[in-house]
Design an enzyme around this catalytic site. Sequence first.
Site, mmCIF file in Angstrom:
data_model
loop_
_atom_site.group_PDB
_atom_site.id
_atom_site.type_symbol
_atom_site.label_atom_id
_atom_site.label_comp_id
_atom_site.label_asym_id
_atom_site.label_seq_id
_atom_site.Cartn_x
_atom_site.Cartn_y
_atom_site.Cartn_z
ATOM 1 N N ASP A 241 0.827 -1.207 0.000
ATOM 2 C CA ASP A 241 0.000 0.000 0.000
ATOM 3 C C ASP A 241 0.861 1.257 0.000
ATOM 4 O O ASP A 241 0.486 2.281 -0.587
ATOM 5 C CB ASP A 241 -0.926 0.009 1.214
ATOM 6 C CG ASP A 241 -2.147 -0.876 1.003
ATOM 7 O OD1 ASP A 241 -2.308 -1.406 -0.119
ATOM 8 O OD2 ASP A 241 -2.931 -1.046 1.954
ATOM 9 N N ASP B 265 -3.795 9.383 5.693
ATOM 10 C CA ASP B 265 -3.996 10.075 6.965
ATOM 11 C C ASP B 265 -2.983 11.176 7.207
ATOM 12 O O ASP B 265 -1.948 11.272 6.545
ATOM 13 C CB ASP B 265 -3.949 9.079 8.130
ATOM 14 C CG ASP B 265 -2.720 8.175 8.108
ATOM 15 O OD1 ASP B 265 -1.631 8.650 7.738
ATOM 16 O OD2 ASP B 265 -2.842 6.978 8.446
ATOM 17 N N ASP C 239 -0.660 9.997 23.085
ATOM 18 C CA ASP C 239 0.575 9.882 22.310
ATOM 19 C C ASP C 239 0.449 10.582 20.958
ATOM 20 O O ASP C 239 1.455 10.803 20.283
ATOM 21 C CB ASP C 239 0.920 8.409 22.066
ATOM 22 C CG ASP C 239 1.492 7.728 23.303
ATOM 23 O OD1 ASP C 239 1.776 8.441 24.283
ATOM 24 O OD2 ASP C 239 1.657 6.496 23.277
#
Length: 295
Positions: free
Chosen positions: A76, A149, A178
Amino acid sequence: MPNRPGFQTVLLLPNLTKQGAYEASLQAISILHREGIRVLLPDSLKDRYPDRPVTFSGSTDCAAAAADMVLTIGGDGTIIHAARHAVPLKKPLLGINMGRLGFVAGLERNELSMLSRLASGDYEIEKRMLLSVVHHGDGEAQTFLALNDAVISRGSLSRLIDIDVTLDRDYMCHYRSDGLIISTPTGSSAYSLAAGGPVVEPSMKCIVMTPICPHSLFARSVVFSHRSHLSVSALCDDDTTVFLTIDGAETVILKKTDNVYITSSGTEAEFVVLKDRSFYRVLNEKFTEKGDGDS
């Protein structure tokens, strides 16, 4: 599938670091050549493909401009990297998966024979939403497109960061975590899923926000309309570095005064679909047959 105009020229972008990718690329070249499709490669691969029925067309961007579509061989990540060249030129993408999961890829290694459909027009085009990610810092703005993203995360020190999120100019929430993942539907099956986010069908239009290891019992993913406008800022100690990473490839260091604005982009990625198989069937097959892992 309805018949469409067949592709006459294909840019091939193989990730030769993947085991079996070179052999798969030779097979793909043979199939495409047999179907009368011209195969382009960037000049950087000249040494690897001597005496093959291919045309070398300069840089990747030059080759993409001359092609009708882009075919990748790898995982990907290879497709996401290729999208940076294909999407601005409105060139459709098709990936052959040589990785472990490969949710974005359209074909598996044993399905190369289906490439013949590119010539006959026996395919569909699926459009995928992209994110527009604008980083404002030091009086300047940088704009990125994200197929998967945008991730805000801390550096190597094990310290939580404070993240404020504004939705459509109204303060929404605060995370101490985080980091934070803002993903497209395509990216919902990547890092966001690993962080506990929902699976979203890639053809949908929405924005998924998933905190990374939040220091709260009640922090969950949130799914927004694709019309939403998000603003994110991260606060941290002076000795903690915070990063903004786009599709795992481009990284910016965030300062306390910086803001990141995220919206749905007016640009879409186009993917060639050769198989009549639902995303949820693919999802089940990937996890059942291969288990968790990177692509």
